[in-house]
Design a protein around this motif. Structure first.
Motif, PDB file in Angstrom:
ATOM      1  N   ALA A 177       0.813  -1.216   0.000  1.00  0.00           N
ATOM      2  CA  ALA A 177       0.000   0.000   0.000  1.00  0.00           C
ATOM      3  C   ALA A 177       0.849   1.269   0.000  1.00  0.00           C
ATOM      4  O   ALA A 177       0.338   2.361  -0.250  1.00  0.00           O
ATOM      5  CB  ALA A 177      -0.928   0.012   1.220  1.00  0.00           C
ATOM      6  N   MET A 178       2.130   1.139   0.276  1.00  0.00           N
ATOM      7  CA  MET A 178       2.999   2.290   0.462  1.00  0.00           C
ATOM      8  C   MET A 178       4.003   2.418  -0.690  1.00  0.00           C
ATOM      9  O   MET A 178       4.265   1.443  -1.387  1.00  0.00           O
ATOM     10  CB  MET A 178       3.736   2.150   1.790  1.00  0.00           C
ATOM     11  N   PRO A 179       4.597   3.638  -0.897  1.00  0.00           N
ATOM     12  CA  PRO A 179       4.368   4.870  -0.159  1.00  0.00           C
ATOM     13  C   PRO A 179       2.957   5.444  -0.303  1.00  0.00           C
ATOM     14  O   PRO A 179       2.549   6.296   0.479  1.00  0.00           O
ATOM     15  CB  PRO A 179       5.392   5.842  -0.755  1.00  0.00           C
ATOM     16  N   GLY A 180       2.221   5.024  -1.320  1.00  0.00           N
ATOM     17  CA  GLY A 180       0.811   5.357  -1.393  1.00  0.00           C
ATOM     18  C   GLY A 180       0.497   6.718  -1.966  1.00  0.00           C
ATOM     19  O   GLY A 180       1.345   7.404  -2.536  1.00  0.00           O
ATOM     20  N   SER A 181      -0.769   7.099  -1.778  1.00  0.00           N
ATOM     21  CA  SER A 181      -1.316   8.290  -2.429  1.00  0.00           C
ATOM     22  C   SER A 181      -1.558   9.455  -1.485  1.00  0.00           C
ATOM     23  O   SER A 181      -1.881  10.552  -1.940  1.00  0.00           O
ATOM     24  CB  SER A 181      -2.633   7.926  -3.129  1.00  0.00           C
ATOM     25  N   THR A 182      -1.466   9.233  -0.178  1.00  0.00           N
ATOM     26  CA  THR A 182      -1.644  10.348   0.750  1.00  0.00           C
ATOM     27  C   THR A 182      -0.385  11.207   0.767  1.00  0.00           C
ATOM     28  O   THR A 182       0.711  10.740   0.431  1.00  0.00           O
ATOM     29  CB  THR A 182      -1.931   9.841   2.171  1.00  0.00           C
ATOM     30  N   ARG A 183      -0.534  12.432   1.182  1.00  0.00           N
ATOM     31  CA  ARG A 183       0.617  13.339   1.211  1.00  0.00           C
ATOM     32  C   ARG A 183       1.474  13.150   2.466  1.00  0.00           C
ATOM     33  O   ARG A 183       2.527  13.765   2.590  1.00  0.00           O
ATOM     34  CB  ARG A 183       0.142  14.787   1.096  1.00  0.00           C
ATOM     35  N   ALA A 184       1.038  12.294   3.362  1.00  0.00           N
ATOM     36  CA  ALA A 184       1.835  11.927   4.528  1.00  0.00           C
ATOM     37  C   ALA A 184       1.822  10.408   4.633  1.00  0.00           C
ATOM     38  O   ALA A 184       1.002   9.826   5.335  1.00  0.00           O
ATOM     39  CB  ALA A 184       1.273  12.556   5.802  1.00  0.00           C
ATOM     40  N   PRO A 185       2.707   9.738   3.872  1.00  0.00           N
ATOM     41  CA  PRO A 185       2.701   8.276   3.854  1.00  0.00           C
ATOM     42  C   PRO A 185       2.865   7.668   5.243  1.00  0.00           C
ATOM     43  O   PRO A 185       3.342   8.316   6.184  1.00  0.00           O
ATOM     44  CB  PRO A 185       3.904   7.945   2.961  1.00  0.00           C
ATOM     45  N   SER A 212      14.122   8.356   8.676  1.00  0.00           N
ATOM     46  CA  SER A 212      14.783   8.594   7.393  1.00  0.00           C
ATOM     47  C   SER A 212      15.176  10.068   7.249  1.00  0.00           C
ATOM     48  O   SER A 212      14.820  10.917   8.075  1.00  0.00           O
ATOM     49  CB  SER A 212      13.858   8.204   6.233  1.00  0.00           C
ATOM     50  N   LYS A 213      15.877  10.375   6.153  1.00  0.00           N
ATOM     51  CA  LYS A 213      16.256  11.753   5.843  1.00  0.00           C
ATOM     52  C   LYS A 213      15.220  12.448   4.967  1.00  0.00           C
ATOM     53  O   LYS A 213      15.446  13.582   4.543  1.00  0.00           O
ATOM     54  CB  LYS A 213      17.612  11.771   5.126  1.00  0.00           C
ATOM     55  N   ASN A 214      14.095  11.779   4.714  1.00  0.00           N
ATOM     56  CA  ASN A 214      13.121  12.324   3.759  1.00  0.00           C
ATOM     57  C   ASN A 214      11.702  12.242   4.291  1.00  0.00           C
ATOM     58  O   ASN A 214      10.766  11.950   3.551  1.00  0.00           O
ATOM     59  CB  ASN A 214      13.240  11.585   2.418  1.00  0.00           C
ATOM     60  N   GLY A 215      11.548  12.524   5.585  1.00  0.00           N
ATOM     61  CA  GLY A 215      10.216  12.616   6.160  1.00  0.00           C
ATOM     62  C   GLY A 215       9.416  11.330   6.038  1.00  0.00           C
ATOM     63  O   GLY A 215       9.978  10.236   5.883  1.00  0.00           O
ATOM     64  N   PRO A 216       8.081  11.444   6.100  1.00  0.00           N
ATOM     65  CA  PRO A 216       7.232  10.247   6.035  1.00  0.00           C
ATOM     66  C   PRO A 216       7.437   9.419   4.772  1.00  0.00           C
ATOM     67  O   PRO A 216       7.327   8.191   4.816  1.00  0.00           O
ATOM     68  CB  PRO A 216       5.812  10.818   6.106  1.00  0.00           C
ATOM     69  N   TRP A 217       7.721  10.077   3.634  1.00  0.00           N
ATOM     70  CA  TRP A 217       7.941   9.317   2.404  1.00  0.00           C
ATOM     71  C   TRP A 217       9.148   8.387   2.564  1.00  0.00           C
ATOM     72  O   TRP A 217       9.086   7.193   2.260  1.00  0.00           O
ATOM     73  CB  TRP A 217       8.154  10.260   1.227  1.00  0.00           C
ATOM     74  N   GLY A 218      10.243   8.938   3.058  1.00  0.00           N
ATOM     75  CA  GLY A 218      11.444   8.139   3.258  1.00  0.00           C
ATOM     76  C   GLY A 218      11.255   7.058   4.304  1.00  0.00           C
ATOM     77  O   GLY A 218      11.761   5.935   4.151  1.00  0.00           O
ATOM     78  N   ASP A 219      10.523   7.367   5.366  1.00  0.00           N
ATOM     79  CA  ASP A 219      10.234   6.354   6.391  1.00  0.00           C
ATOM     80  C   ASP A 219       9.519   5.172   5.760  1.00  0.00           C
ATOM     81  O   ASP A 219       9.826   4.006   6.036  1.00  0.00           O
ATOM     82  CB  ASP A 219       9.359   6.938   7.499  1.00  0.00           C
ATOM     83  N   SER A 220       8.545   5.486   4.936  1.00  0.00           N
ATOM     84  CA  SER A 220       7.759   4.448   4.276  1.00  0.00           C
ATOM     85  C   SER A 220       8.622   3.597   3.346  1.00  0.00           C
ATOM     86  O   SER A 220       8.523   2.360   3.334  1.00  0.00           O
ATOM     87  CB  SER A 220       6.620   5.104   3.492  1.00  0.00           C
ATOM     88  N   VAL A 221       9.486   4.249   2.561  1.00  0.00           N
ATOM     89  CA  VAL A 221      10.360   3.524   1.639  1.00  0.00           C
ATOM     90  C   VAL A 221      11.310   2.608   2.409  1.00  0.00           C
ATOM     91  O   VAL A 221      11.530   1.445   2.020  1.00  0.00           O
ATOM     92  CB  VAL A 221      11.151   4.505   0.759  1.00  0.00           C
ATOM     93  N   GLU A 222      11.860   3.096   3.497  1.00  0.00           N
ATOM     94  CA  GLU A 222      12.816   2.285   4.246  1.00  0.00           C
ATOM     95  C   GLU A 222      12.131   1.098   4.917  1.00  0.00           C
ATOM     96  O   GLU A 222      12.746   0.033   5.062  1.00  0.00           O
ATOM     97  CB  GLU A 222      13.567   3.161   5.244  1.00  0.00           C
TER      98      GLU A 222
END
Length: 481
Positions: free
Chosen positions: A227-235, A245-255
């Motif tokens: 489901a991730m990183p997904g379509s919301t602006r705060a994954p 991560s170094k990239n906010g919620p998007w990076g957290d989700s990717v990691e």
């Protein structure tokens, strides 16, 4: 002694003949004689440049980097759409979305919405349905998005089990959108609503490991559309990864997605299934444009939801120790649609003889065969029903269009004339070389005319179109009362 030697020669010759025959029949079996397991991990909206082995300097992805070092990177592999419903329909059926009539929603939108009357037709034959007669256990764990009504659910499309959400993470109730709470489903029942999306990647990983472990003694097919990183602006991500991560919620989700893949590969190693299992890791389309920027499609041009390279070329890693050569890459044109005939060949399953399948068998590419080339004369970039571009070899031609659909509305002037790009030299699609190569333009225009004659558009559907499924009185997927 001579008799024993002759018997050995005879036995070896018989084995060689049998293996050659199986190869000629397009069947490749694992060392215990059974067809290989297959795991397809499909991330949601993950960009081409979002993981280390594809160039990210922001995200830590050691497990994916290891997977690439031990397997093969596909650098020129495409989703069949820049948005998720049509992309997923194409992967599971091996067909361009317009062919299976999943190129738009019943209301004309780019993707299906909750409580939709439309879905993937029961007459379509999914990868899971191809594999079932070959003795495979089949499951989907994650985001479906091909219809949320009972006739369209995965359990009606060849999957033994289903655990996940029926559509996107951003499709939740809000003003103007009286949708039900986003449900977590098991098979055909809602077990939680609203779903805790922060837990999604962890729960999907646990479910995948359970299924693999329980079915380790038979061939299995795991379709894991994350489901991730997904379509919301705060994954979303679980607590162990939030803020790391170094990239906010998007990076957290990717990691966390990287961690998930690592857990699955570790499970295969522990169960000694690694040499029996083909694992394909990829994304359904490119990262969408956000402000501030979250995902990356570098070094490609453009964003998800378009037919730019960054919208439809997806990062892909193929891992199968002993079969896929490690530390290699493939720059031949391929597509997620190609998984359908390739997996069918590996399983010894016949393709449906009564319909067109657009995907091609890319097993020679996966195996790193010397001189293996793309089986595609052309790849077609669609947005909704509109053919917008064609790729053939190194060339990409944008067709002249009056009203380009999708994310191109502000670029009508650019679409007024054909534009040709050499993708081997110009990943940013910056230098239009149409005037210098009129013969290439004409050749590719002929390729475009060929598919348009087959599929047409919504005003003039071609003979190659099939019908989608329709359910006249859709109801919401809610918790049982």
């Amino acid at each position: 002694m001579m008799t024993l030697f002759k018997r050995f020669l005879s036995s070896s010759l018989a084995t060689w003949i049998a293996l050659t025959f199986l190869s000629m029949q397009g069947e490749l079996y694992a060392k215990d004689g059974r067809p290989p397991n297959v795991i397809v991990i499909l991330c949601d909206n993950l960009g081409y440049g979002d993981v280390g082995c594809f160039g990210s300097k922001l995200h830590r992805t050691p497990h994916l980097d290891r997977m690439a070092a031990e397997g093969m990177k596909f650098t020129d592999l495409y989703a069949a759409s820049g948005v998720c419903t049509p992309s997923r329909a194409a992967l599971l059926t091996g067909c361009y979305p317009a062919r299976v009539n999943m190129h738009k929603s019943e209301t004309g939108g780019a993707v299906l919405q909750p409580v939709s009357s439309k879905g993937l037709a029961a007459s379509e034959i999914t990868i899971a349905e191809l594999l079932k007669p070959k003795g495979y256990a089949t499951t989907i764990i994650g985001k479906w998005h091909l219809g949320d009504q009972l006739p369209f659910l995965p359990t009606r499309q060849g999957f033994d089990s289903y655990y996940g959400i029926p559509y996107s993470d951003d499709m939740t109730p809000r003003p103007g959108k009286p949708w039900p709470d986003l449900p977590l489903m098991r098979d055909e029942e809602v077990i939680e609503a609203p779903v805790d999306l922060n837990a999604a990647t962890r729960l999907y990983t646990q479910e995948a490991i359970r299924f693999i472990t329980e079915n380790r003694d038979r061939p299995f097919f795991v379709y894991l559309p994350q489901a991730m990183p997904g379509s919301t602006r705060a994954p979303y991500a679980s607590e162990a990864f939030q803020g790391k991560s170094k990239n906010g919620p998007w990076g957290d989700s990717v990691e966390e997605l990287d961690w998930s893949t690592g857990q699955i590969l570790k499970t295969l190693d522990l169960l000694e299934l690694d040499e029996q299992t083909l694992v394909i890791w990829t994304s359904d389309n490119g990262a969408p444009r956000r402000n501030p920027v979250q995902g990356s499609n570098e070094p490609l041009k453009g964003w998800g939801y378009t037919t730019a390279e960054g919208g439809m070329r997806v990062p892909t890693i193929v891992w199968w120790p002993g079969t896929v050569p490690g530390g290699t890459h493939c720059a031949e044109v391929a597509s997620l649609m190609d998984l359908y005939p390739t997996i069918a060949r590996l399983a010894g399953a016949e393709l449906p003889p009564d319909r067109v399948i657009d995907g091609k068998d890319i097993l020679p590419l996966l195996q790193g065969e010397s001189g293996a080339k793309s089986p595609h004369q052309a790849f077609y970039y669609y947005m909704f029903d509109q053919l917008q571009a064609v790729r053939s070899g190194q060339w990409k031609l944008y067709l002249p269009l009056r009203n380009p659909k999708g994310g191109w509305q502000q670029q009508k002037e650019a679409f007024a004339q054909p534009r040709l790009f050499n993708l081997k030299e110009d990943l940013q699609e910056a230098s239009n070389v149409a005037e210098e190569n009129p013969e290439v333009v004409q050749r590719m225009m002929r390729l475009a005319a060929k598919i348009q004659e087959d599929l047409g558009d919504d005003e003039n559907p071609g003979p190659g179109r099939r019908h989608a499924g329709h359910f006249p009185q859709p109801t919401a997927r809610n918790l049982p009362q």
